[in-house]
Design a protein around this motif. Structure first.
Motif, short mmCIF file in Angstrom:
data_model
loop_
_atom_site.label_atom_id
_atom_site.label_comp_id
_atom_site.label_asym_id
_atom_site.label_seq_id
_atom_site.Cartn_x
_atom_site.Cartn_y
_atom_site.Cartn_z
N VAL A 97 1.14 7.38 -6.54
CA VAL A 97 1.49 5.97 -6.75
C VAL A 97 2.25 5.81 -8.06
O VAL A 97 3.31 5.17 -8.11
CB VAL A 97 0.22 5.09 -6.76
N SER A 140 -4.91 2.85 -1.75
CA SER A 140 -4.06 3.91 -2.29
C SER A 140 -4.64 4.63 -3.49
O SER A 140 -4.01 5.54 -4.02
CB SER A 140 -2.69 3.32 -2.69
N ARG A 187 0.84 -1.19 0.00
CA ARG A 187 0.00 0.00 0.00
C ARG A 187 0.88 1.24 0.00
O ARG A 187 2.06 1.19 0.34
CB ARG A 187 -0.90 0.03 1.23
N MET A 188 0.28 2.36 -0.38
CA MET A 188 0.96 3.65 -0.32
C MET A 188 0.86 4.17 1.12
O MET A 188 -0.12 3.92 1.81
CB MET A 188 0.26 4.64 -1.27
#
Length: 257
Positions: A172, A165, A137-138
């Motif tokens: 991203v 995200s 995940r971000m």
């Protein structure tokens, strides 16, 4: 009595496991993740089942309901989205149950990243293209260890499923391309995979952010990145008629026999 944690599946109410369904249908109390779990799953509950939406509850409130249910000798189900082993916050719940000497059992579910692959008719591990999957995940309000940044993972150029995200899709893309992915790498964003209102946006890293913004997707979506989404593929050895293993001889051996 004990608490049953049940993975609800990615969205489609029929994608709950048989074991999960059996427990859910017998539950006296259900605590479900209302912001993410398809409410149609509650149709499986018996009449009179006590239902709580954990979207409006904090951790102590959730555990208090569980403890009360156990003391009243009721079957309690904690119904969580997808499979709770990925971003499920299950650890903190079972730690609290341990403190109160409450027993529990975990019944796995189908993760949304698996539901997404089936919805797209793809597999993450294509022979000679990619044999690994990164689930990540971000960084947002929840920090991510520096060594697990998107930029560092991008250097591997393998299949990637990015959760939680999509609201930062432009960031991203920036991290992925600066980390190693080419801008022409295939990318798909899938909103609410397997739900009736599923939405799929296909593109490449250089244009996916614009397409996602046009589709007004802000949450409840997965970002899938990698050449596994492209047109190149190779057949596996598993069903190659010349590939010998303990269950099958080569075609030449068969002719000789």
């Amino acid at each position: 009595m004990k608490i049953y944690f049940v993975g609800a599946g990615p969205g489609d109410k029929e994608l709950i496991t048989l074991k999960g369904h059996n427990v859910l249908s017998k539950a006296d109390i259900v605590i479900y993740a209302g912001s993410l779990v398809n409410p149609e799953l509650l149709d499986y509950c018996k009449e009179g089942c006590e239902v709580h939406n954990s979207a409006y509850m904090d951790l102590n409130e959730i555990i208090d309901v569980m403890e009360r249910g156990v003391k009243e000798e009721k079957l309690v189900v904690r119904l969580q989205t997808g499979d709770f082993s990925i971003y499920g916050s299950v650890r903190e719940q079972i730690e609290e149950l341990d403190k109160r000497n409450i027993k529990y059992e975990l019944i796995p579910g189908v993760s949304s990243f698996l539901g997404a692959a089936s919805a797209l008719n793809v597999e993450y591990t294509v022979p000679e293209i990619s044999q690994s999957v990164i689930i990540t995940r971000m960084e947002g309000r929840t920090p991510v260890p520096e060594k697990e940044s998107l930029r560092s993972f991008a250097a591997h150029k393998t299949s990637m499923a990015i959760f939680l995200s999509v609201h930062s899709i432009a960031d991203v893309v920036k991290e992925l391309t600066e980390g190693g992915y080419e801008e022409t790498t295939p990318c798909v964003v899938i909103y609410k995979a397997t739900w009736p209102d599923q939405k799929v946006v296909k593109g490449k890293l250089f244009d996916i952010a614009e397409k996602v913004n046009e589709a007004n997707i802000k949450k409840t979506a997965l970002i899938l990145v990698g050449d596994f989404l492209g047109d190149d593929y190779n057949y596996s050895k598993l069903y190659d008629k010349e590939f010998v293993h303990e269950y099958r001889n080569s075609s030449l051996d068969k002719e000789r026999s």
